[in-house]
Design a protein around this motif. Structure first.
Motif, PDB file in Angstrom:
ATOM      1  N   GLY A   8      -1.577  -0.078  -9.333  1.00 55.83           N
ATOM      2  CA  GLY A   8      -2.271  -1.493  -9.219  1.00 55.83           C
ATOM      3  C   GLY A   8      -2.778  -1.889  -8.118  1.00 55.83           C
ATOM      4  O   GLY A   8      -3.244  -2.959  -7.907  1.00 55.83           O
ATOM      5  N   GLY A   9      -2.793  -1.084  -6.977  1.00 57.23           N
ATOM      6  CA  GLY A   9      -3.243  -1.581  -5.684  1.00 57.23           C
ATOM      7  C   GLY A   9      -4.733  -0.874  -5.054  1.00 57.23           C
ATOM      8  O   GLY A   9      -5.485  -0.382  -6.053  1.00 57.23           O
ATOM      9  N   VAL A  10      -4.842  -0.952  -4.096  1.00 54.63           N
ATOM     10  CA  VAL A  10      -6.330  -0.766  -3.491  1.00 54.63           C
ATOM     11  C   VAL A  10      -5.981   0.471  -2.228  1.00 54.63           C
ATOM     12  O   VAL A  10      -7.194   0.867  -1.698  1.00 54.63           O
ATOM     13  N   SER A  11      -4.940   0.767  -1.899  1.00 53.94           N
ATOM     14  CA  SER A  11      -4.796   1.709  -0.708  1.00 53.94           C
ATOM     15  C   SER A  11      -4.988   3.246  -1.155  1.00 53.94           C
ATOM     16  O   SER A  11      -4.926   3.511  -2.458  1.00 53.94           O
ATOM     17  N   ASP A  12      -5.748   3.895  -0.224  1.00 55.06           N
ATOM     18  CA  ASP A  12      -6.060   5.324  -0.363  1.00 55.06           C
ATOM     19  C   ASP A  12      -4.833   6.048  -0.079  1.00 55.06           C
ATOM     20  O   ASP A  12      -3.856   5.670   0.365  1.00 55.06           O
ATOM     21  N   ALA A  13      -4.880   7.328  -0.683  1.00 51.74           N
ATOM     22  CA  ALA A  13      -3.933   8.427  -0.419  1.00 51.74           C
ATOM     23  C   ALA A  13      -3.592   8.495   1.093  1.00 51.74           C
ATOM     24  O   ALA A  13      -4.748   8.269   1.879  1.00 51.74           O
ATOM     25  N   PRO A  14      -2.403   8.601   1.495  1.00 50.85           N
ATOM     26  CA  PRO A  14      -1.090   8.894   0.752  1.00 50.85           C
ATOM     27  C   PRO A  14      -0.252   7.692   0.404  1.00 50.85           C
ATOM     28  O   PRO A  14       0.861   7.847  -0.149  1.00 50.85           O
ATOM     29  N   TYR A  15      -1.036   6.575   0.363  1.00 48.73           N
ATOM     30  CA  TYR A  15      -0.329   5.177   0.170  1.00 48.73           C
ATOM     31  C   TYR A  15      -1.064   4.704  -1.045  1.00 48.73           C
ATOM     32  O   TYR A  15      -0.373   3.560  -1.330  1.00 48.73           O
ATOM     33  N   ASP A  16      -1.355   5.523  -1.837  1.00 48.45           N
ATOM     34  CA  ASP A  16      -1.976   5.149  -3.072  1.00 48.45           C
ATOM     35  C   ASP A  16      -0.868   4.600  -4.112  1.00 48.45           C
ATOM     36  O   ASP A  16      -0.008   5.407  -4.444  1.00 48.45           O
ATOM     37  N   SER A  17      -1.015   3.532  -4.598  1.00 45.62           N
ATOM     38  CA  SER A  17      -2.189   2.534  -4.556  1.00 45.62           C
ATOM     39  C   SER A  17      -1.887   1.121  -4.085  1.00 45.62           C
ATOM     40  O   SER A  17      -2.547   0.394  -3.234  1.00 45.62           O
ATOM     41  N   PHE A  18      -0.481   0.799  -4.539  1.00 44.73           N
ATOM     42  CA  PHE A  18      -0.034  -0.377  -4.148  1.00 44.73           C
ATOM     43  C   PHE A  18       0.861  -0.407  -3.198  1.00 44.73           C
ATOM     44  O   PHE A  18       2.303  -1.067  -3.409  1.00 44.73           O
ATOM     45  N   ASN A  19       0.700   0.148  -2.006  1.00 47.13           N
ATOM     46  CA  ASN A  19       1.553  -0.159  -0.784  1.00 47.13           C
ATOM     47  C   ASN A  19       1.623  -1.486  -0.477  1.00 47.13           C
ATOM     48  O   ASN A  19       0.776  -2.025   0.218  1.00 47.13           O
ATOM     49  N   LEU A  20       2.722  -1.867   0.056  1.00 44.97           N
ATOM     50  CA  LEU A  20       2.997  -3.313   0.454  1.00 44.97           C
ATOM     51  C   LEU A  20       3.605  -3.134   1.986  1.00 44.97           C
ATOM     52  O   LEU A  20       3.877  -4.239   2.480  1.00 44.97           O
ATOM     53  N   GLY A  21       3.949  -2.055   2.512  1.00 46.70           N
ATOM     54  CA  GLY A  21       4.258  -1.916   3.740  1.00 46.70           C
ATOM     55  C   GLY A  21       3.227  -2.037   4.858  1.00 46.70           C
ATOM     56  O   GLY A  21       2.276  -1.126   4.693  1.00 46.70           O
ATOM     57  N   ASP A  22       3.404  -2.786   5.849  1.00 49.58           N
ATOM     58  CA  ASP A  22       2.304  -3.046   6.743  1.00 49.58           C
ATOM     59  C   ASP A  22       2.844  -2.129   8.188  1.00 49.58           C
ATOM     60  O   ASP A  22       2.165  -2.447   9.095  1.00 49.58           O
ATOM     61  N   HIS A  23       3.782  -1.149   8.059  1.00 56.79           N
ATOM     62  CA  HIS A  23       4.098  -0.678   9.226  1.00 56.79           C
ATOM     63  C   HIS A  23       4.226   0.966   8.916  1.00 56.79           C
ATOM     64  O   HIS A  23       4.768   1.875   9.678  1.00 56.79           O
ATOM     65  N   VAL A  24       3.348   1.352   7.905  1.00 56.91           N
ATOM     66  CA  VAL A  24       3.462   2.823   7.860  1.00 56.91           C
ATOM     67  C   VAL A  24       1.941   3.552   7.927  1.00 56.91           C
ATOM     68  O   VAL A  24       2.108   4.819   7.815  1.00 56.91           O
ATOM     69  N   GLY A  25       1.251   2.972   8.586  1.00 58.02           N
ATOM     70  CA  GLY A  25       0.059   3.720   8.730  1.00 58.02           C
ATOM     71  C   GLY A  25      -1.306   3.310   8.052  1.00 58.02           C
ATOM     72  O   GLY A  25      -2.167   3.767   7.956  1.00 58.02           O
ATOM     73  N   ASP A  26      -1.047   2.563   7.001  1.00 58.86           N
ATOM     74  CA  ASP A  26      -2.097   2.198   5.929  1.00 58.86           C
ATOM     75  C   ASP A  26      -2.927   1.388   6.517  1.00 58.86           C
ATOM     76  O   ASP A  26      -2.839   0.547   7.582  1.00 58.86           O
ATOM     77  N   ASP A  27      -4.156   1.193   5.874  1.00 59.38           N
ATOM     78  CA  ASP A  27      -5.211   0.293   6.488  1.00 59.38           C
ATOM     79  C   ASP A  27      -4.701  -1.294   6.471  1.00 59.38           C
ATOM     80  O   ASP A  27      -4.407  -1.722   5.175  1.00 59.38           O
ATOM     81  N   PRO A  28      -4.562  -2.123   7.405  1.00 66.54           N
ATOM     82  CA  PRO A  28      -4.178  -3.429   7.262  1.00 66.54           C
ATOM     83  C   PRO A  28      -4.825  -4.134   6.201  1.00 66.54           C
ATOM     84  O   PRO A  28      -4.184  -5.151   5.397  1.00 66.54           O
ATOM     85  N   GLY A  29      -6.181  -4.022   6.077  1.00 62.26           N
ATOM     86  CA  GLY A  29      -6.923  -4.702   5.041  1.00 62.26           C
ATOM     87  C   GLY A  29      -6.213  -4.438   3.732  1.00 62.26           C
ATOM     88  O   GLY A  29      -6.521  -5.304   2.716  1.00 62.26           O
TER      89      GLY A  29
END
Length: 245
Positions: A8-29
């Motif tokens: 249900g989210g917008v994050s790309d792999a390997p955070y696909d897709s509903f990543n809610l953590g801001d400390h794991v290297g995912d795009d902040p946006g």
């Protein structure tokens, strides 16, 4: 009470897709967009979602309103404020959601191996009691986490955790020494006087719809959310992405 999944989210792999953590290297946006989606699904204004800077500690923080940014260096949030949603992030650790509906007091707890071993859950219950909660009225929901069949640890680590968190020692499906942290926490809750404990049986390592650090890092984080609507109480139960329980 709600637990999210990966969907249900917008994050790309390997955070696909509903990543809610801001400390794991995912795009902040992407994380910001996912958090906004969570708030929208719950019908809660984004500033009223309270996040933690989780550090595997025994630190408990009582909050009485929106916080600008994550609450620093804490692993449990407690409040009696209605329409304030407390969030715990996990990817194998145990998310613990607690509520005393009569007192109107709730808590979200990050309880991994270290935190559970050093007593973060009893500390959260003590903080709830300070706001008028009573253990026998508290409902507890233990969310998706690494199960005992998958969580393999060295014998000395198992013995150490079992000494401090009785009931957590187990054998894995490989017949090796393991830990079932949820079982230990459930026993710990009972010892503290909490009579209503519900355990979500899903294993983050086995279930590909959930994030798991052990299965594959880097990865994203699931959210466990508890809040008390101004017109009702929070209660323990099952959950799905963006759903209520």
């Amino acid at each position: 009470m709600v637990f999210t999944t990966r969907a249900g989210g917008v994050s790309d792999a390997p955070y696909d897709s509903f990543n809610l953590g801001d400390h794991v290297g995912d795009d902040p946006g992407a994380v910001a967009a996912n958090r906004a989606r969570l708030a929208g699904a719950l019908g809660i204004a984004p500033p009223r979602l309270v996040w933690m800077e989780q550090v595997h500690s025994r630190n408990v923080t009582v909050v009485d309103g929106p916080v600008g940014g994550a609450v620093e260096v804490t692993d449990a949030l407690v409040t009696s404020e209605p329409d304030l949603a407390l969030v715990v992030l996990t990817a194998d650790c145990v998310p613990v959601l607690l509520a005393d509906d009569e007192a109107g007091v709730i808590a979200a707890v990050h309880a991994g191996r270290i935190g559970a071993r050093i007593g973060i859950v009893p500390r959260a219950i003590e903080a709830m009691a300070g706001l008028g909660a009573r253990p026998e009225r508290i409902g507890a929901l233990l969310g998706p986490a690494a199960c005992g069949g998958c969580y393999e640890v060295p014998p000395h680590m198992q013995a150490d955790v079992e000494e401090h968190l009785p009931g957590s020692a187990c054998r894995t499906r490989k017949a090796t020494t393991g830990l079932d942290i949820r079982a230990g926490i459930a026993r710990q809750l009972g010892a503290a006087g909490v009579e209503s404990v519900v355990v979500d049986p899903r294993c983050t390592i086995e279930d590909a719809t959930l994030f798991s650090h052990r299965r594959g890092a880097p990865t994203g984080r699931l959210a466990g959310v508890v809040w008390r609507p101004s017109t009702g109480g929070a209660s323990a139960g099952g959950s799905t992405t963006g759903g209520r329980s």
